[in-house]
Scaffold this active site. Structure first.
Site, PDB file in Angstrom:
ATOM      1  N   SER A 166       0.873  -1.184   0.000  1.00 19.93           N
ATOM      2  CA  SER A 166       0.000   0.000   0.000  1.00 19.93           C
ATOM      3  C   SER A 166       0.904   1.226   0.000  1.00 19.93           C
ATOM      4  CB  SER A 166      -0.930  -0.027   1.200  1.00 19.93           C
ATOM      5  OG  SER A 166      -0.171  -0.099   2.374  1.00 19.93           O
ATOM      6  N   LYS A 192      -4.418   9.237  -8.572  1.00 26.54           N
ATOM      7  CA  LYS A 192      -4.704   8.086  -7.715  1.00 26.54           C
ATOM      8  C   LYS A 192      -6.174   7.737  -7.873  1.00 26.54           C
ATOM      9  CE  LYS A 192      -4.085   6.217  -3.072  1.00 26.54           C
ATOM     10  NZ  LYS A 192      -5.440   5.700  -2.874  1.00 26.54           N
ATOM     11  N   GLU A 228      -5.849  -0.565 -11.240  1.00 27.37           N
ATOM     12  CA  GLU A 228      -7.060  -0.229 -10.494  1.00 27.37           C
ATOM     13  C   GLU A 228      -8.290  -0.461 -11.357  1.00 27.37           C
ATOM     14  OE1 GLU A 228      -6.208   0.697  -7.496  1.00 27.37           O
ATOM     15  OE2 GLU A 228      -7.854   1.844  -6.608  1.00 27.37           O
TER      16      GLU A 228
HETATM   17  S1  IVH Z   1       1.045   2.331  -6.963  1.00 28.32           S
HETATM   18  C1  IVH Z   1       3.628   0.060  -4.168  1.00 28.32           C
HETATM   19  N1  IVH Z   1      -0.368   3.917  -8.523  1.00 28.32           N
HETATM   20  O1  IVH Z   1      -3.719   3.146  -4.136  1.00 28.32           O
HETATM   21  C2  IVH Z   1       2.755   1.010  -4.872  1.00 28.32           C
HETATM   22  N2  IVH Z   1      -1.457   2.853  -6.689  1.00 28.32           N
HETATM   23  O2  IVH Z   1      -3.015   3.201  -1.202  1.00 28.32           O
HETATM   24  C3  IVH Z   1       1.420   0.447  -5.082  1.00 28.32           C
HETATM   25  N3  IVH Z   1      -3.842   3.351  -6.521  1.00 28.32           N
HETATM   26  O3  IVH Z   1      -3.590  -0.274  -3.397  1.00 28.32           O
HETATM   27  C4  IVH Z   1       0.475   1.294  -5.672  1.00 28.32           C
HETATM   28  N4  IVH Z   1      -3.974   4.638  -8.295  1.00 28.32           N
HETATM   29  O4  IVH Z   1      -5.175   0.518  -5.223  1.00 28.32           O
HETATM   30  C5  IVH Z   1      -0.372   3.111  -7.442  1.00 28.32           C
HETATM   31  N5  IVH Z   1      -1.513   5.296  -9.989  1.00 28.32           N
HETATM   32  C6  IVH Z   1      -1.514   4.500  -8.918  1.00 28.32           C
HETATM   33  C7  IVH Z   1      -2.677   4.245  -8.170  1.00 28.32           C
HETATM   34  C8  IVH Z   1      -2.604   3.417  -7.046  1.00 28.32           C
HETATM   35  C9  IVH Z   1      -4.637   4.091  -7.297  1.00 28.32           C
HETATM   36  C10 IVH Z   1      -4.287   2.628  -5.302  1.00 28.32           C
HETATM   37  C11 IVH Z   1      -3.946   1.162  -5.293  1.00 28.32           C
HETATM   38  C12 IVH Z   1      -3.210   0.917  -4.009  1.00 28.32           C
HETATM   39  C13 IVH Z   1      -3.588   2.094  -3.213  1.00 28.32           C
HETATM   40  C14 IVH Z   1      -2.520   2.411  -2.194  1.00 28.32           C
END
Ligand code: IVH
Length: 641
Positions: A91, A134, A191
């Site tokens: 996360s 995000k 996502e």
């Molecule tokens: S990278 C180790 N990129 O945010 C990095 N996450 O709070 C992992 N999410 O579980 C995530 N958009 O569901 C990444 N452009 C993005 C994202 C993203 C949404 C979500 C994902 C993750 C959560 C983390």
């Protein structure tokens, strides 16, 4: 023998044609759902699909796993199987605001310098960053073996997730087969979400069917993915965006995060088109602030921006702490929805007598604005969503519109919440309410002399698009009506400075000013007066058209319903409403009295000569974003002039 050879030939031909059709259809689906740039029309696509379906029906043994007809398959036999992640799905750390972003950056630089045994200052210019929206949905990992989608697993607790392949296969922009040269194994992370437009549509449908509405797109997406029946998922317009990867076998990952996204795009996966590369954390902070202002410019709910170190070697050097990587952070926006207590439901009486309920809330801050009141639409909506007084409710603010109550949090009920009863009588004049004739969901106060209706009418009459009476705002109108000085629209033109001076808050100067601005409104164009009368369905545009067509109030009053309907752009509903207004005895506004009081009731010369011939003639003007010093309706009026 000859027959057997012929059958062989048939099968070979069918196999080849099926192959062609699958490739072609998948290519068009990619152009449509991933690139957003279709090259054939829907009818042609449907014809090809029908041909494929026929061939598959005749040769069930030739159906390919990546066939577009195979998106909706069987439901899983025994619920959701647990699947461990070979590489944990991490996360993100959160940063709220620029200060926390800078603090995260400092920790990162210090850690890296410590690891390398160098001075932090020496590192700074070398670091580059990538920002991405995000997306507010749910994280999944898709496994592709030799280019074929074999499994989709939710993030779960990061170590073990649930197999949701049957639902994910129904998502139109998830390729069942990758394009180009795919590695032996590729785990794609991304996502799943429901675009805002799809969400609104889905909730409309659910209301029609008498089902509970989803609170937000995220819940709707999560609920859909965890459906055992893939046909349900297939019906809902879910989408997937890829943002990273897990294991890769048989290929090398690109060197940078933006390179990864480009590569995933080449393989046929959808990625966000809003990715940016930055050379300093200052630029990153600016981009994050920009995102917070523009979050509604895309058709997807985003709850923040993700900031990542650009270089993948550097990412692995940085590693992770606990369950979150050091190399990335989620810059979180202020939430657009909050929960709070619904203290009461009150009603407001509108200018035409429409009685609309609104929520009185325990004040709550939603994305930087304190919200005390929110929209509740109508009594039927309140009943359908089972909203009760005393409930904890979800409040949403979006753009410039009035905050809305989305629905109750039923789990938070204590038992003392009370269902709401729509009023039987008008709260302002006690007249029994009636359902509206045209729209039975709306309740109406039928009393033309209702004081609440008068208040709204005077406010409307004095408004900027109507008679534009400077200094006659809501507060003063309430005072004039409350003191009994104004019991009808014509009364405005009988006010004297001496009467006003006796009212609280008025001085000689302010009293004279108000009388002067009321006086100035006597010469307004007919179109504005007509709009100000508040005839149902007569907006500012229609009012202007009527003024131009008839030339005077007298002439319009004498016109039949048919004559009104003959005006370009006016339909039967408006015509009926106009005719009924003038036929009422007495009319809702004593317009003849206005004429006697010196208010202009004929079209001005500029209202009669048809406008046109200017440089903007025939052009469509689109007004978007925030305007400084001008409301949207003023901008519209300016463009039309
Ligand atoms: S990278 C180790 N990129 O945010 C990095 N996450 O709070 C992992 N999410 O579980 C995530 N958009 O569901 C990444 N452009 C993005 C994202 C993203 C949404 C979500 C994902 C993750 C959560 C983390």
């Amino acid at each position: 023998m000859a027959g057997a050879t012929g059958q062989h030939g048939d099968v070979a031909a069918a196999r080849a044609r099926i192959g062609d059709l699958v490739e072609t259809l998948n290519d068009h689906a990619w152009r449509y759902y991933v690139l957003d740039a279709p090259t054939i029309d829907d009818a042609t696509y449907d014809t090809l699909l029908a041909e494929l379906e026929q061939l598959e029906a005749a040769h069930p043994e030739l159906v390919r796993a990546d066939s577009p007809t195979r998106r909706v398959g069987d439901r899983p036999a025994s619920g959701f199987a647990s699947v461990p992640h070979a590489l944990p799905m991490l996360s993100l750390q959160n940063a709220r605001g620029a200060d926390e972003l800078v603090a995260w950056h400092e920790r990162l630089v210090r850690h890296l310098a410590g690891q390398r045994g160098v001075d932090p200052a020496a590192l700074e210019p070398a670091l580059e960053w990538v920002t991405e929206p995000k997306l507010d949905g749910l994280a999944v990992q898709l496994a592709y073996e030799h280019g074929n989608l074999v499994r989709a697993v939710t993030r779960g607790d990061g170590q073990v997730g649930e197999d949701v392949t049957h639902s994910v296969r129904t998502i139109r922009n998830v390729p069942l087969r990758l394009r180009g040269s795919a590695p032996a194994l590729l785990e794609v992370r991304g996502e799943i979400f429901l675009p805002r437009s799809g969400f609104a549509q889905l909730n409309e449908q659910r209301i029609e069917r008498g089902e509970d509405v989803f609170m937000n797109p995220r819940n709707a997406a999560a609920g859909t993915i965890r459906q055992l029946d893939p046909a349900v998922a297939a019906e809902r317009p879910l989408r997937f965006f890829a943002y990273g990867f897990g294991r890769i076998e048989g290929a090398d990952a690109p060197a940078t995060q933006d390179g990864v996204l480009d590569w995933l795009g080449e393989l046929g996966l959808a990625t966000s088109s809003e990715v940016a590369v930055h050379a300093s954390i200052g630029e990153v902070a600016e981009r994050c602030a920009w995102w917070e202002q523009h979050r509604e410019s895309i058709d997807v709910d985003i709850d923040g921006a993700v900031v990542k170190v650009r270089d993948l070697v550097l990412q692995s050097e940085l590693g992770s702490v606990g369950r979150a990587p050091r190399w990335a952070v989620a810059y979180k926006f202020a939430p657009m929805t909050r929960t709070t207590r619904l203290e009461a439901i009150e009603v407001k009486v509108g200018r035409t007598g429409a009685i609309t309920p609104y929520a009185v809330l325990e004040p709550v801050e939603v994305a930087g604005v304190t919200v005390r009141h929110a929209n509740l639409h109508n009594a039927q909506d309140i009943a359908r969503k089972d909203i009760r007084v005393g409930d904890t409710v979800i409040v949403q603010r979006a753009g410039e519109v009035i905050p809305q109550v989305i629905g109750p949090v039923r789990d938070a009920r204590q038992g003392s919440e009370q269902p709401w009863q729509a009023p039987q009588a008008c709260p302002a004049c006690d007249t029994p309410v009636e359902p509206d004739r045209e729209d039975t969901v709306v309740l109406r106060c039928p009393n033309a002399a209702c004081p609440a209706r008068l208040l709204r009418l005077v406010e409307h009459f004095a408004g900027r698009l109507a008679m534009d009476i400077d200094g006659l705002g809501e507060r003063i109108v309430a005072q004039l009506v409350g003191e009994g000085l104004v019991t009808s629209i014509p009364d405005l033109y009988r006010l004297t400075a001496a009467e006003l001076e006796r009212l609280e808050g008025f001085q000689e100067r302010s009293a004279a000013n108000l009388v002067a601005s009321i006086d100035a409104s006597r010469t307004r164009p007919l179109g504005r007066l007509l709009f100000g009368l508040g005839i149902r369905h007569v907006g500012d545009r229609i009012a202007q058209d009527l003024a131009t067509a008839f030339g005077s109030l007298e002439a319009l009053a004498a016109a039949s319903r048919e004559e009104v309907e003959a005006v370009e752009g006016i339909g039967p509903v408006i015509a009926e409403s106009v005719a009924a207004w003038f036929a009422a005895d007495p009319p809702p506004v004593a317009w003849r009295e206005l004429h006697e009081l010196g208010v202009n009731t004929v079209a001005l010369p500029e209202e009669l000569s048809a406008p046109g011939g200017g440089p903007l003639d025939g052009e469509v003007v689109v007004i978007t974003g925030t305007l400084e010093g001008m409301s949207r309706s003023e901008a519209k009026a300016a463009a039309e002039a």
